[in-house]
Design a protein around this motif. Structure first.
Motif, PDB file in Angstrom:
ATOM      1  N   GLN A  63       0.280 -15.782  12.731  1.00  0.00           N
ATOM      2  CA  GLN A  63       0.754 -14.410  12.751  1.00  0.00           C
ATOM      3  C   GLN A  63       0.201 -13.545  11.507  1.00  0.00           C
ATOM      4  O   GLN A  63       1.007 -12.534  11.563  1.00  0.00           O
ATOM      5  CB  GLN A  63       2.230 -14.549  12.745  1.00  0.00           C
ATOM      6  CG  GLN A  63       2.930 -14.929  14.203  1.00  0.00           C
ATOM      7  CD  GLN A  63       2.812 -16.452  14.090  1.00  0.00           C
ATOM      8  OE1 GLN A  63       3.135 -17.142  13.271  1.00  0.00           O
ATOM      9  NE2 GLN A  63       2.339 -17.117  15.197  1.00  0.00           N
ATOM     10  N   GLN A  64      -0.581 -13.957  10.933  1.00  0.00           N
ATOM     11  CA  GLN A  64      -1.307 -13.235   9.935  1.00  0.00           C
ATOM     12  C   GLN A  64      -0.045 -12.825   8.543  1.00  0.00           C
ATOM     13  O   GLN A  64      -0.272 -11.983   7.921  1.00  0.00           O
ATOM     14  CB  GLN A  64      -1.679 -11.967  10.282  1.00  0.00           C
ATOM     15  CG  GLN A  64      -2.974 -11.830  10.997  1.00  0.00           C
ATOM     16  CD  GLN A  64      -4.173 -12.663  10.345  1.00  0.00           C
ATOM     17  OE1 GLN A  64      -4.457 -12.093   9.291  1.00  0.00           O
ATOM     18  NE2 GLN A  64      -4.614 -13.788  10.569  1.00  0.00           N
ATOM     19  N   ARG A  65       0.985 -13.944   8.686  1.00  0.00           N
ATOM     20  CA  ARG A  65       1.996 -13.793   7.679  1.00  0.00           C
ATOM     21  C   ARG A  65       1.452 -14.586   6.464  1.00  0.00           C
ATOM     22  O   ARG A  65       0.962 -15.459   6.512  1.00  0.00           O
ATOM     23  CB  ARG A  65       3.190 -14.391   8.134  1.00  0.00           C
ATOM     24  CG  ARG A  65       3.950 -13.831   9.384  1.00  0.00           C
ATOM     25  CD  ARG A  65       5.262 -14.327   9.564  1.00  0.00           C
ATOM     26  NE  ARG A  65       4.959 -15.928   9.677  1.00  0.00           N
ATOM     27  CZ  ARG A  65       6.002 -16.791   9.646  1.00  0.00           C
ATOM     28  NH1 ARG A  65       7.238 -16.444   9.484  1.00  0.00           N
ATOM     29  NH2 ARG A  65       5.876 -18.049   9.587  1.00  0.00           N
ATOM     30  N   THR A  66       1.725 -13.884   5.393  1.00  0.00           N
ATOM     31  CA  THR A  66       1.610 -14.425   4.070  1.00  0.00           C
ATOM     32  C   THR A  66       2.704 -15.454   3.728  1.00  0.00           C
ATOM     33  O   THR A  66       3.867 -15.246   4.562  1.00  0.00           O
ATOM     34  CB  THR A  66       1.280 -13.303   2.900  1.00  0.00           C
ATOM     35  OG1 THR A  66       2.542 -12.674   2.897  1.00  0.00           O
ATOM     36  CG2 THR A  66       0.214 -12.705   2.845  1.00  0.00           C
ATOM     37  N   ALA A  67       2.851 -15.966   2.716  1.00  0.00           N
ATOM     38  CA  ALA A  67       4.026 -16.972   2.369  1.00  0.00           C
ATOM     39  C   ALA A  67       5.103 -16.118   1.912  1.00  0.00           C
ATOM     40  O   ALA A  67       6.084 -16.238   2.429  1.00  0.00           O
ATOM     41  CB  ALA A  67       3.628 -17.850   1.292  1.00  0.00           C
ATOM     42  N   LEU A  68       4.778 -14.992   1.347  1.00  0.00           N
ATOM     43  CA  LEU A  68       5.804 -13.999   1.035  1.00  0.00           C
ATOM     44  C   LEU A  68       6.346 -13.433   2.307  1.00  0.00           C
ATOM     45  O   LEU A  68       7.696 -13.132   2.301  1.00  0.00           O
ATOM     46  CB  LEU A  68       5.112 -12.884   0.027  1.00  0.00           C
ATOM     47  CG  LEU A  68       6.426 -11.884  -0.294  1.00  0.00           C
ATOM     48  CD1 LEU A  68       7.602 -12.475  -1.185  1.00  0.00           C
ATOM     49  CD2 LEU A  68       5.742 -10.844  -1.412  1.00  0.00           C
ATOM     50  N   MET A  69       5.767 -12.960   3.281  1.00  0.00           N
ATOM     51  CA  MET A  69       6.374 -12.423   4.426  1.00  0.00           C
ATOM     52  C   MET A  69       7.148 -13.468   5.032  1.00  0.00           C
ATOM     53  O   MET A  69       8.037 -12.913   5.671  1.00  0.00           O
ATOM     54  CB  MET A  69       5.029 -12.031   5.310  1.00  0.00           C
ATOM     55  CG  MET A  69       5.593 -11.185   6.485  1.00  0.00           C
ATOM     56  SD  MET A  69       6.200  -9.558   5.927  1.00  0.00           S
ATOM     57  CE  MET A  69       6.505  -8.924   7.559  1.00  0.00           C
ATOM     58  N   ALA A  70       6.790 -14.678   5.068  1.00  0.00           N
ATOM     59  CA  ALA A  70       7.324 -15.599   5.785  1.00  0.00           C
ATOM     60  C   ALA A  70       8.980 -15.707   5.152  1.00  0.00           C
ATOM     61  O   ALA A  70       9.767 -16.127   5.939  1.00  0.00           O
ATOM     62  CB  ALA A  70       6.848 -16.820   5.918  1.00  0.00           C
ATOM     63  N   ALA A  71       8.789 -15.677   3.829  1.00  0.00           N
ATOM     64  CA  ALA A  71      10.104 -16.075   2.930  1.00  0.00           C
ATOM     65  C   ALA A  71      10.984 -14.549   3.292  1.00  0.00           C
ATOM     66  O   ALA A  71      12.331 -14.802   3.426  1.00  0.00           O
ATOM     67  CB  ALA A  71       9.683 -15.923   1.728  1.00  0.00           C
ATOM     68  N   VAL A  72      10.443 -13.497   3.315  1.00  0.00           N
ATOM     69  CA  VAL A  72      11.111 -12.207   3.544  1.00  0.00           C
ATOM     70  C   VAL A  72      11.968 -12.371   5.037  1.00  0.00           C
ATOM     71  O   VAL A  72      13.056 -12.086   5.152  1.00  0.00           O
ATOM     72  CB  VAL A  72      10.353 -11.083   3.540  1.00  0.00           C
ATOM     73  CG1 VAL A  72      11.289  -9.820   3.821  1.00  0.00           C
ATOM     74  CG2 VAL A  72       9.735 -10.937   2.069  1.00  0.00           C
ATOM     75  N   GLN A  73      11.120 -12.803   5.912  1.00  0.00           N
ATOM     76  CA  GLN A  73      11.531 -13.132   7.295  1.00  0.00           C
ATOM     77  C   GLN A  73      12.589 -13.928   7.251  1.00  0.00           C
ATOM     78  O   GLN A  73      13.683 -13.871   8.062  1.00  0.00           O
ATOM     79  CB  GLN A  73      10.543 -13.258   8.378  1.00  0.00           C
ATOM     80  CG  GLN A  73       9.498 -12.147   8.757  1.00  0.00           C
ATOM     81  CD  GLN A  73       8.419 -12.740   9.606  1.00  0.00           C
ATOM     82  OE1 GLN A  73       8.189 -13.937   9.968  1.00  0.00           O
ATOM     83  NE2 GLN A  73       7.953 -11.637  10.394  1.00  0.00           N
TER      84      GLN A  73
END
Length: 226
Positions: A63-73
């Protein structure tokens, strides 16, 4: 020679999915990287191991998420902090044009939002609807998030692709309850333009009257809204 056994509808579906997955190229389309998976689950030891092993901070999943984006979600505050302190980009976009900063603001994840603001959040960035972080925060009645974004200097009167400001969304998409009343007061006190209309020419005050939001009507009228 082996006979063919008929499959039920559900079993046939599973069989077809399995065939498609087996035939798909092994390009990571169904995979999750260890770094992103650890961030999403909040597994700090696994996250640290992946980083120490040299996993790129900005690697992406399907989904083009970085690890930080996944953590925020997943609202994994400690994982987000670890990644930000390691230098993760708080403005990195995913496949739907969200960033860690924008998503933290929209969802009211206040602690993560503050971390992004302290580490280079782009206050002018907008989501796929053309809205700043302030607009969805206002719409959802995230009072402290709105207060924080106002203090950070986000444009109070930015108009998104729907033709709405934060104040308009507070009234149009809010419920007129205590949180939305508080948000309206914060925006007005900060100097938001109360007379910017929507695309049909209807102002926040007119919407508030239509919705029967008496407290917001009083706030807007006290500010001289038309």
């Amino acid at each position: 020679m082996y006979g063919f056994l008929p499959l039920s509808g559900s079993r046939m579906w599973c069989f077809l999915v399995a065939l498609l997955m087996a035939a798909a190229p092994h390009n990571g389309a169904f995979a999750q990287t260890p770094l992103v998976a650890a961030a999403e689950s909040g597994d700090l030891p696994a996250l640290q191991r992946a980083l120490h092993a040299g996993a790129p901070l900005e690697e992406r999943d399907a989904q083009q998420r970085t690890a930080l984006m996944a953590a925020v979600q997943a609202n994994q505050t400690d994982a987000a902090r670890l990644l930000i302190e390691a230098g993760a980009d708080v403005n990195a976009r995913d496949s739907i044009q969200d960033s860690p900063y924008l998503l933290a603001g929209a969802r009211g994840y206040l602690e993560i939002l503050r971390l992004t603001l302290e580490n280079g959040a782009n206050l002018e960035s907008t989501n796929r609807f053309g809205g700043t972080a302030l607009i969805p925060a206002a719409e959802r009645g995230h009072v402290e998030t709105v207060r924080t974004l106002i203090a950070a200097g986000v444009d109070l009167d930015h108009v998104n692709k729907l033709g709405w400001t934060a104040l308009l969304e507070t009234v149009i998409l809010g419920d007129g309850g205590p949180d939305h009343v508080a948000v309206a007061q914060l925006l007005v006190d900060a100097g938001a333009d109360t007379d910017i209309p929507d695309r049909t020419g209807v102002t926040a005050l007119q919407h508030a009257k239509r919705g029967g939001y008496a407290e917001i009507v009083a706030i807007l009228e006290a500010a001289g809204a038309r």
